[in-house]
Design a protein around this motif. Structure first.
Motif: not given
Length: 205
Positions: A63, A44-45, A59-60, A37, A66-67, A40-41, A185
């Protein structure tokens, strides 16, 4: 015959309660979900970048879901292993398990809107679960670190992960959205994903 006194590391003010043993399979799964997660995030960010300011980005949002799912899995593991302690601090993971589903549902419901300004009042109220859950993650990280039931990096990484919210808000305030994205990130990969991988590789708490 001589006797040797060994100091105890048990807190006399904390009730003596048998701590449940961890389930390695459960810990490993929660670690994998947390790491997946976070990775992925973070991707995405970075990909979405400043476009998130224009409105809801698929997308954001996906993901981000998922996070949140990974965070819930980790918090559940902390709860069942009592890694945050047996006293009042047990309330922290329980509160997070109430807030994180609200953050997840907010993301799901946001697909019906082009911008965040279009959110109706009930969805705006539900959206409060997101910042509250992140403040809860900071409280959880503090509890895990202070109780010291986990050892090594796993004891401190939840606290580092809990700093995600204040650090990204500060980065947004001082440097704008681009700086905030890269600060986010760095913490997602260095704290959340790192913690998840450690739990997956050594799933004994």
């Amino acid at each position: 015959m001589s006797s040797r006194i060994v100091p105890s590391n048990v807190d006399p003010h904390e009730p003596v309660v048998a701590r449940p043993s961890s389930n390695p399979a459960q810990v490993r799964i929660s670690g994998l979900l947390l790491a997946a997660g976070a990775v992925a995030w973070s991707a995405g960010t970075v990909i979405v970048g400043d476009r998130v300011q224009d409105g809801v980005q698929t997308l954001d949002t996906v993901t981000g879901m998922m996070f949140v799912a990974g965070l819930f899995a980790f918090v559940w593991t902390v709860h069942v292993t009592r890694s945050a302690g047996d006293g009042w601090t047990r309330v922290i993971p329980m509160g997070l398990m109430a807030l994180l589903p609200g953050a997840f549902v907010t993301n799901v419901l946001s697909f019906g809107y082009a911008t965040y300004d279009e959110f109706p009042l009930p969805l705006l109220i539900l959206d409060a679960c997101w910042p509250l859950s992140q403040l809860g993650m900071l409280a959880l990280g503090l509890a895990v670190a202070i109780r010291g039931r986990l050892r090594g990096a796993v004891r401190w990484l939840p606290l580092l992960a809990g700093l995600w919210f204040p650090v990204t808000v500060l980065a947004q305030t001082l440097g704008g959205s681009t700086v905030s994205v890269y600060a986010s990130t760095a913490l997602l990969l260095g704290a959340h994903a790192h913690l998840g991988l450690r739990l997956a590789v050594r799933p004994t708490l």
